[in-house]
Write a protein that holds these residues in place. Structure first.
Motif, PDB file in Angstrom:
ATOM      1  N   ARG A   1      56.515  15.961 -53.317  1.00  0.00           N
ATOM      2  CA  ARG A   1      57.694  16.926 -53.435  1.00  0.00           C
ATOM      3  C   ARG A   1      58.129  17.167 -51.724  1.00  0.00           C
ATOM      4  O   ARG A   1      56.973  17.597 -50.883  1.00  0.00           O
ATOM      5  N   THR A   2      59.329  17.197 -51.841  1.00  0.00           N
ATOM      6  CA  THR A   2      59.566  17.213 -50.125  1.00  0.00           C
ATOM      7  C   THR A   2      59.907  19.023 -50.549  1.00  0.00           C
ATOM      8  O   THR A   2      60.900  19.190 -50.869  1.00  0.00           O
ATOM      9  N   HIS A   3      60.227  19.235 -49.028  1.00  0.00           N
ATOM     10  CA  HIS A   3      60.394  20.854 -49.095  1.00  0.00           C
ATOM     11  C   HIS A   3      61.053  21.599 -48.066  1.00  0.00           C
ATOM     12  O   HIS A   3      59.818  20.935 -46.955  1.00  0.00           O
ATOM     13  N   MET A   4      61.187  22.492 -47.536  1.00  0.00           N
ATOM     14  CA  MET A   4      61.629  22.674 -46.210  1.00  0.00           C
ATOM     15  C   MET A   4      60.481  23.934 -46.315  1.00  0.00           C
ATOM     16  O   MET A   4      60.861  25.250 -47.181  1.00  0.00           O
ATOM     17  N   ILE A   5      60.393  24.078 -44.766  1.00  0.00           N
ATOM     18  CA  ILE A   5      59.396  24.838 -43.787  1.00  0.00           C
ATOM     19  C   ILE A   5      60.092  26.057 -43.017  1.00  0.00           C
ATOM     20  O   ILE A   5      60.211  25.042 -42.628  1.00  0.00           O
ATOM     21  N   PRO A   6      60.473  26.885 -43.175  1.00  0.00           N
ATOM     22  CA  PRO A   6      61.840  27.734 -42.637  1.00  0.00           C
ATOM     23  C   PRO A   6      61.097  28.334 -41.934  1.00  0.00           C
ATOM     24  O   PRO A   6      59.734  28.402 -41.264  1.00  0.00           O
ATOM     25  N   ALA A   7      61.247  28.085 -39.958  1.00  0.00           N
ATOM     26  CA  ALA A   7      61.200  28.825 -38.689  1.00  0.00           C
ATOM     27  C   ALA A   7      60.626  30.347 -38.996  1.00  0.00           C
ATOM     28  O   ALA A   7      60.815  31.164 -40.582  1.00  0.00           O
ATOM     29  N   HIS A   8      59.383  30.332 -38.188  1.00  0.00           N
ATOM     30  CA  HIS A   8      58.445  31.646 -38.542  1.00  0.00           C
ATOM     31  C   HIS A   8      57.402  31.565 -37.293  1.00  0.00           C
ATOM     32  O   HIS A   8      57.723  30.786 -36.726  1.00  0.00           O
ATOM     33  N   HIS A   9      57.668  32.948 -37.253  1.00  0.00           N
ATOM     34  CA  HIS A   9      56.338  33.319 -36.368  1.00  0.00           C
ATOM     35  C   HIS A   9      54.650  32.983 -36.954  1.00  0.00           C
ATOM     36  O   HIS A   9      54.715  33.783 -37.814  1.00  0.00           O
ATOM     37  N   ALA A  10      54.212  32.184 -36.567  1.00  0.00           N
ATOM     38  CA  ALA A  10      52.840  32.221 -36.836  1.00  0.00           C
ATOM     39  C   ALA A  10      51.267  32.093 -36.014  1.00  0.00           C
ATOM     40  O   ALA A  10      51.765  32.185 -34.703  1.00  0.00           O
ATOM     41  N   TYR A  11      50.270  32.439 -35.959  1.00  0.00           N
ATOM     42  CA  TYR A  11      49.140  32.159 -35.469  1.00  0.00           C
ATOM     43  C   TYR A  11      48.814  31.158 -35.810  1.00  0.00           C
ATOM     44  O   TYR A  11      48.970  30.427 -36.482  1.00  0.00           O
ATOM     45  N   CYS A  12      48.995  29.902 -34.683  1.00  0.00           N
ATOM     46  CA  CYS A  12      48.069  28.558 -34.610  1.00  0.00           C
ATOM     47  C   CYS A  12      47.310  28.357 -33.613  1.00  0.00           C
ATOM     48  O   CYS A  12      46.763  28.681 -32.674  1.00  0.00           O
ATOM     49  N   VAL A  13      46.446  27.616 -34.602  1.00  0.00           N
ATOM     50  CA  VAL A  13      45.032  27.000 -34.125  1.00  0.00           C
ATOM     51  C   VAL A  13      45.102  25.936 -34.103  1.00  0.00           C
ATOM     52  O   VAL A  13      45.813  24.781 -34.824  1.00  0.00           O
ATOM     53  N   ARG A  14      45.262  25.775 -32.604  1.00  0.00           N
ATOM     54  CA  ARG A  14      45.054  23.379 -32.890  1.00  0.00           C
ATOM     55  C   ARG A  14      43.547  23.043 -32.829  1.00  0.00           C
ATOM     56  O   ARG A  14      43.181  24.081 -31.649  1.00  0.00           O
ATOM     57  N   ARG A  15      43.642  22.639 -33.400  1.00  0.00           N
ATOM     58  CA  ARG A  15      42.335  21.914 -32.890  1.00  0.00           C
ATOM     59  C   ARG A  15      42.386  20.087 -32.843  1.00  0.00           C
ATOM     60  O   ARG A  15      42.970  19.369 -33.692  1.00  0.00           O
ATOM     61  N   ARG A  16      41.714  19.868 -31.496  1.00  0.00           N
ATOM     62  CA  ARG A  16      40.972  18.401 -31.001  1.00  0.00           C
ATOM     63  C   ARG A  16      39.799  17.900 -31.127  1.00  0.00           C
ATOM     64  O   ARG A  16      39.001  18.726 -30.967  1.00  0.00           O
ATOM     65  N   GLY A  17      39.911  16.856 -32.307  1.00  0.00           N
ATOM     66  CA  GLY A  17      38.363  16.235 -32.121  1.00  0.00           C
ATOM     67  C   GLY A  17      39.127  15.629 -33.383  1.00  0.00           C
ATOM     68  O   GLY A  17      39.554  15.401 -33.608  1.00  0.00           O
ATOM     69  N   PRO A  18      37.185  14.715 -33.845  1.00  0.00           N
ATOM     70  CA  PRO A  18      37.077  14.098 -35.059  1.00  0.00           C
ATOM     71  C   PRO A  18      36.714  14.537 -36.526  1.00  0.00           C
ATOM     72  O   PRO A  18      36.983  16.104 -36.699  1.00  0.00           O
ATOM     73  N   VAL A  19      37.122  14.402 -37.246  1.00  0.00           N
ATOM     74  CA  VAL A  19      38.035  14.519 -38.849  1.00  0.00           C
ATOM     75  C   VAL A  19      36.580  14.281 -39.825  1.00  0.00           C
ATOM     76  O   VAL A  19      37.507  13.442 -40.353  1.00  0.00           O
ATOM     77  N   ASP A  20      35.602  14.468 -39.559  1.00  0.00           N
ATOM     78  CA  ASP A  20      34.736  14.698 -40.488  1.00  0.00           C
ATOM     79  C   ASP A  20      34.779  15.365 -42.108  1.00  0.00           C
ATOM     80  O   ASP A  20      34.490  14.049 -43.425  1.00  0.00           O
ATOM     81  N   SER A  21      35.166  16.044 -41.880  1.00  0.00           N
ATOM     82  CA  SER A  21      34.992  17.354 -43.385  1.00  0.00           C
ATOM     83  C   SER A  21      36.300  18.132 -42.856  1.00  0.00           C
ATOM     84  O   SER A  21      36.438  19.118 -42.763  1.00  0.00           O
ATOM     85  N   PRO A  22      37.633  17.773 -43.755  1.00  0.00           N
ATOM     86  CA  PRO A  22      38.254  18.870 -44.079  1.00  0.00           C
ATOM     87  C   PRO A  22      37.691  19.803 -44.335  1.00  0.00           C
ATOM     88  O   PRO A  22      38.133  21.373 -43.380  1.00  0.00           O
ATOM     89  N   GLY A  23      36.348  20.448 -45.166  1.00  0.00           N
ATOM     90  CA  GLY A  23      35.961  21.847 -44.939  1.00  0.00           C
ATOM     91  C   GLY A  23      35.613  22.501 -43.949  1.00  0.00           C
ATOM     92  O   GLY A  23      36.145  23.642 -43.541  1.00  0.00           O
ATOM     93  N   ALA A  24      34.823  21.017 -42.917  1.00  0.00           N
ATOM     94  CA  ALA A  24      34.348  22.315 -41.957  1.00  0.00           C
ATOM     95  C   ALA A  24      35.262  21.932 -40.895  1.00  0.00           C
ATOM     96  O   ALA A  24      35.528  22.740 -39.861  1.00  0.00           O
TER      97      ALA A  24
END
Length: 129
Positions: free
Chosen positions: A80-103
């Motif tokens: 399904r397609t939906h719009m996320i409105p513009a907003h202020h957010a606490y953002c976390v950027r992670r760079r590295g391998p993704v072995d487990s989404p849970g990790a």
């Protein structure tokens, strides 16, 4: 071994059109959802894979959405397609391998806690891979 970088900051997020698959389940189910989503969305995808976390079910499962930013409406195949409105957010950027989404989510929760922010009390929020 690849270095993993986790950085956090508060910022303004622009609105975006997302195509996604919402489900109640486990983080380990995300790769299969992204495979299905990518097959349906194909050329409409214009950004990185995004996981929207919308809270935890009393039974222990999670309300999750596997999503991609897209440039056109996508429907069908559980997408399904939906719009996320513009907003202020606490953002976390992670760079590295993704072995487990849970990790990855555990790293995000830990980085947030170091900044004094408890993400468990205020979903929804997103992690971009």
């Amino acid at each position: 071994m690849t270095d993993i970088e986790v950085r956090a900051a508060e910022r303004r997020i622009p609105g975006a059109l997302l195509a996604g698959i919402r489900f109640l389940g486990r983080f380990e189910e995300l790769p299969e959802r992204f495979t299905r989503l990518r097959a349906v969305a194909q050329e409409a995808v214009i950004g990185p894979a995004t996981v929207l976390y919308r809270g935890r079910d009393p039974g222990g499962a999670f309300h999750l959405e596997a999503a991609y930013p897209v440039d056109d409406e996508i429907e069908g195949g559980g997408v399904r397609t939906h719009m996320i409105p513009a907003h202020h957010a606490y953002c976390v950027r992670r760079r590295g391998p993704v072995d487990s989404p849970g990790a990855v989510f555990r790293e995000v929760f830990d980085a947030s806690a170091r900044d004094g922010i408890d993400l468990t009390t205020d979903p929804p929020y997103a992690v971009v891979f």
